[in-house]
Write a protein that holds these residues in place. Structure first.
Motif, mmCIF file in Angstrom:
data_model
loop_
_atom_site.group_PDB
_atom_site.id
_atom_site.type_symbol
_atom_site.label_atom_id
_atom_site.label_comp_id
_atom_site.label_asym_id
_atom_site.label_seq_id
_atom_site.Cartn_x
_atom_site.Cartn_y
_atom_site.Cartn_z
ATOM 1 N N TYR A 110 8.854 2.764 -3.864
ATOM 2 C CA TYR A 110 8.949 1.376 -4.295
ATOM 3 C C TYR A 110 7.575 0.731 -4.227
ATOM 4 O O TYR A 110 6.697 1.165 -3.491
ATOM 5 N N CYS A 111 7.408 -0.307 -5.023
ATOM 6 C CA CYS A 111 6.209 -1.125 -5.003
ATOM 7 C C CYS A 111 6.675 -2.561 -5.229
ATOM 8 O O CYS A 111 7.244 -2.870 -6.270
ATOM 9 N N ILE A 112 6.447 -3.389 -4.227
ATOM 10 C CA ILE A 112 6.858 -4.786 -4.321
ATOM 11 C C ILE A 112 5.591 -5.622 -4.443
ATOM 12 O O ILE A 112 4.755 -5.618 -3.548
ATOM 13 N N MET A 113 5.456 -6.302 -5.556
ATOM 14 C CA MET A 113 4.283 -7.132 -5.817
ATOM 15 C C MET A 113 4.703 -8.598 -5.875
ATOM 16 O O MET A 113 5.885 -8.885 -5.944
ATOM 17 N N PRO A 114 3.761 -9.519 -5.820
ATOM 18 C CA PRO A 114 4.131 -10.937 -5.762
ATOM 19 C C PRO A 114 5.057 -11.411 -6.889
ATOM 20 O O PRO A 114 5.897 -12.283 -6.668
ATOM 21 N N THR A 115 4.933 -10.823 -8.072
ATOM 22 C CA THR A 115 5.737 -11.304 -9.203
ATOM 23 C C THR A 115 6.803 -10.327 -9.688
ATOM 24 O O THR A 115 7.605 -10.692 -10.550
ATOM 25 N N HIS A 116 6.818 -9.109 -9.171
ATOM 26 C CA HIS A 116 7.812 -8.141 -9.650
ATOM 27 C C HIS A 116 7.941 -6.945 -8.707
ATOM 28 O O HIS A 116 7.167 -6.807 -7.765
ATOM 29 N N ILE A 117 8.946 -6.103 -8.991
ATOM 30 C CA ILE A 117 9.189 -4.909 -8.188
ATOM 31 C C ILE A 117 9.293 -3.687 -9.100
ATOM 32 O O ILE A 117 9.690 -3.793 -10.259
ATOM 33 N N HIS A 118 8.925 -2.539 -8.550
ATOM 34 C CA HIS A 118 9.133 -1.244 -9.199
ATOM 35 C C HIS A 118 9.850 -0.349 -8.196
ATOM 36 O O HIS A 118 9.466 -0.307 -7.024
ATOM 37 N N LEU A 119 10.875 0.356 -8.645
ATOM 38 C CA LEU A 119 11.620 1.271 -7.785
ATOM 39 C C LEU A 119 11.781 2.608 -8.483
ATOM 40 O O LEU A 119 12.025 2.648 -9.689
ATOM 41 N N ILE A 120 11.654 3.671 -7.735
ATOM 42 C CA ILE A 120 12.026 5.009 -8.214
ATOM 43 C C ILE A 120 13.292 5.359 -7.435
ATOM 44 O O ILE A 120 13.258 5.542 -6.220
ATOM 45 N N ILE A 121 14.408 5.406 -8.150
ATOM 46 C CA ILE A 121 15.727 5.522 -7.521
ATOM 47 C C ILE A 121 16.481 6.715 -8.093
ATOM 48 O O ILE A 121 16.440 6.976 -9.296
ATOM 49 N N LYS A 122 17.208 7.382 -7.218
ATOM 50 C CA LYS A 122 18.122 8.444 -7.625
ATOM 51 C C LYS A 122 19.543 7.905 -7.466
ATOM 52 O O LYS A 122 19.916 7.451 -6.390
ATOM 53 N N GLN A 123 20.314 7.937 -8.537
ATOM 54 C CA GLN A 123 21.701 7.469 -8.477
ATOM 55 C C GLN A 123 22.580 8.554 -7.873
ATOM 56 O O GLN A 123 22.570 9.695 -8.331
#
Length: 111
Positions: free
Chosen positions: A77-90
């Protein structure tokens, strides 16, 4: 309203991101980042034992989480001040959808 035309498959990895409207800063303090991380952990559970606000008050919350199955697996994951990015396995059907709905709704109400 779902925007995806292709259904998400179990045991597959996905890059999921969410941006704020007009570049608005949604993480303003270390506490905001911490809150979001805790929300991600709590709502990755298939059946959370309680609401997040009640869960935060419990002393032994880390022990409690180990007894529940999860909807998703967060690999990065990468959480930035204006948005997030996630690498997720369902892991479960509709796992990513349910996870994102719960996390984003809870953080929105908090914010």
């Amino acid at each position: 309203m779902p925007y995806r035309k292709v259904e998400l498959s179990n045991n597959q990895m996905y890059h999921i991101y969410s941006k704020s409207i007009a570049g608005y800063t949604i993480f303003n303090s270390d506490g905001d980042y911490t809150r979001f991380l805790e929300l991600m952990r709590h709502y990755s559970l298939e059946h959370p034992p309680c609401k997040f606000s009640s869960f935060k008050e419990q002393e032994e919350k880390n022990l409690l989480l180990n007894y529940y199955s999860t909807l998703i697996e967060i690999n990065a994951y990468c959480i930035m001040p204006t948005h997030i990015h996630l690498i997720i396995k369902q892991l479960k059907d509709n796992g990513i959808t349910l996870f994102m709905q719960k996390v984003l709704q809870s953080y929105s109400l908090f914010f």
